[in-house]
Design an enzyme around this catalytic site. Structure first.
Site, short mmCIF file in Angstrom:
data_model
loop_
_atom_site.label_atom_id
_atom_site.label_comp_id
_atom_site.label_asym_id
_atom_site.label_seq_id
_atom_site.Cartn_x
_atom_site.Cartn_y
_atom_site.Cartn_z
CE1 TYR A 55 -4.33 -0.35 -0.33
CE2 TYR A 55 -4.17 -1.92 1.47
CZ TYR A 55 -4.89 -1.35 0.43
OH TYR A 55 -6.16 -1.78 0.18
CD GLU A 57 -3.55 3.92 0.75
OE1 GLU A 57 -2.44 3.39 0.94
OE2 GLU A 57 -4.63 3.35 0.99
CG ASP A 201 -8.38 9.96 -23.64
OD1 ASP A 201 -7.30 9.33 -23.70
OD2 ASP A 201 -9.47 9.44 -23.33
CB THR A 228 -4.69 3.74 -21.24
OG1 THR A 228 -4.83 3.69 -22.66
CG2 THR A 228 -6.01 4.15 -20.61
CE LYS A 231 -7.25 1.85 -24.93
NZ LYS A 231 -7.29 2.65 -23.68
NE ARG A 237 -6.92 -3.71 -19.03
CZ ARG A 237 -7.43 -4.11 -20.19
NH1 ARG A 237 -6.90 -5.12 -20.83
NH2 ARG A 237 -8.48 -3.51 -20.69
N1 DSN Z 1 -11.77 -0.26 -24.36
C1 DSN Z 1 -10.90 0.72 -24.99
C2 DSN Z 1 -11.17 0.79 -26.45
O1 DSN Z 1 -11.39 -0.25 -26.98
O2 DSN Z 1 -11.11 1.84 -27.08
C3 DSN Z 1 -10.96 2.01 -24.35
O3 DSN Z 1 -12.19 2.17 -23.79
#
Ligand code: DSN
Length: 425
Positions: A55, A57, A201, A228, A231, A237
């Site tokens: 943990y 925090e 984003d 994120t 990807k 993730r």
């Molecule tokens: N689930 C991802 C996508 O497929 O674009 C992001 O939400």
């Protein structure tokens, strides 16, 4: 069999069987969901490491629990690497994934009821950009802009008129199903005119921004960029918020204690490794190949009569209008492709008259296949497989042949993390 799997195989054979099944599914098929990728073996190791026990925090040097000498070190490295890679003044690497990442920005910088100007969901915007079904859609007043389905262009004169009328507190761009790049300077100039914050984003294409093969919104003076980490970046993730120093305090306080409790330090460690890799020349080669592969796949599909939204792609993804191409809705098309071991996802097209679970198209992307080392010949073959299956009119013999050819092709391209761990049969 490495010790990593021993306990699982002894103690929970149902879950172990599912793990083996998923490994085989990933190895045998082509993954074309554009938001998916295969993470690094190092990241898989860290996700299963003792960092998951801790943990933490707070932030490095200001934690609410003891024993942070190593967690402080990995979080500092992750933040420094993120700032250096994306040319940002401040980074927060604690968001548990994309949704809390974006929520933390809205809740940290805006007041409930404020207006956000964002891309329409069916034109490529994301659920977390205030879709009516999301909690953010209830908390904030969302005003939408659209794109031209013919070529994906955004009409900035129209956008300026909408902004003057709506007086948004934030102009938001970025997307999850839009196959083109964005003119961030044009968004910024409109936002400046109406005194709005700018947020991009780039979750889908964060790795391509990191490799400088797509534009970086921070270079155009954006206040906030979110991405994120799993990807095109190929990490675990998680989520990363990048901003200027003047917003750092509000962003950090919004993530913790505003929205989240303890960060997942095994993920933070994986993000640190991912960002180091993303700064290498090998990663730039990978990113360029992702874009090249998308162009080759798009070309192969269009040559075989498939109709693509905006007639092509400038990034890692494309949206196929399957209704217009072959008279199949997106769910039926997804099922047909699943049957030949190609994984895609059903997708709404701009102003889709159909419902989200039976939309007009599918979405395809090349990040995962490129990670496996697939290139021009494989993209052309995948285009043939897809068009062949969608045009097969349910002919089982054609589907069986395409499935076997597809699995045979995949054998030559190991999935990172699957081959590195032997498994019992
Ligand atoms: N689930 C991802 C996508 O497929 O674009 C992001 O939400």
């Amino acid at each position: 069999m490495p010790s990593f799997y021993n306990e699982l195989f002894i103690n929970d054979q149902e879950i172990a069987a599912a793990l083996i099944g998923e490994e085989r599914r990933q190895q045998d098929g082509v993954e074309l969901i554009p938001s998916e990728n295969y993470t690094y073996p190092e990241v898989l190791e860290l996700l299963g490491s003792v960092f998951t026990n801790k943990y933490s925090e707070g932030y490095p040097g200001r934690r609410y629990y003891g024993g942070q000498q190593y967690t402080d070190s990995i979080e500092n490295l992750a933040r420094q690497r993120a700032c250096s890679l994306f040319r940002a003044e401040h980074a927060n690497v604690q968001p548990l994934s994309g949704s809390p990442m974006n929520q933390a920005v809205y809740l940290g910088l805006l007041q409930p009821g404020d207006t956000i100007l964002a891309m329409d969901l069916s034109h490529g915007g994301h659920l977390t950009h205030g879709a009516p079904v999301s909690h953010m859609g209830r908390l904030f007043n969302l005003v939408r802009y659209k794109t031209a389905p013919s070529n994906g262009a955004i009409d900035f004169d129209e956008l300026r008129a909408i902004a003057r009328e709506a007086r948004p507190k934030m102009v938001l761009c970025g997307y999850s199903s839009y196959p083109r790049d964005l003119d961030y300077a044009a968004f910024k100039s409109i936002a400046d005119e109406v005194g709005a914050l700018t947020m991009a984003d780039v979750s889908h294409y964060g790795g391509l921004v990191a490799a400088n093969v797509m534009r970086n919104p921070l270079d155009a003076g954006f206040d906030i960029m979110t991405t994120t980490s799993h990807k095109t970046l190929r990490g675990p993730r998680g989520g990363i918020i990048l901003c200027r120093k003047e917003n750092a305090g509000r962003i950090d306080a919004s993530v913790f204690p505003g929205l989240q409790g303890g960060p997942h330090m095994n993920v933070v460690a994986g993000i640190a490794v991912t960002l180091k890799k993303a700064a290498t020349s090998d990663f730039q080669v990978y990113a360029r190949q992702v874009l090249h592969n998308a162009k080759v796949l798009a070309g192969a599909l269009m040559e075989r009569g498939m109709k693509l939204v905006t007639d092509g792609t400038d990034n890692h993804m494309m949206v196929v209008d399957t209704v217009a191409s072959v008279g199949l809705d997106g769910r039926a098309a997804e099922d047909v492709l699943d049957a030949i071991a190609i994984t895609t996802n059903k997708q709404v097209i701009p102003d889709d008259p159909r419902p989200p679970l039976r939309p007009s198209g599918i979405r395809l992307g090349t990040p995962a296949a490129t990670t496996r080392g697939m290139g021009d010949p494989e993209m052309r073959r995948i285009g043939e497989f897809i068009a062949g299956a969608l045009q097969a009119n349910g002919d089982d013999a054609v589907v069986a042949r395409l499935r076997s050819e597809c699995i045979e092709m995949c054998r030559a391209f190991p999935v990172p993390g699957v081959v590195s761990r032997s498994r019992p049969n």
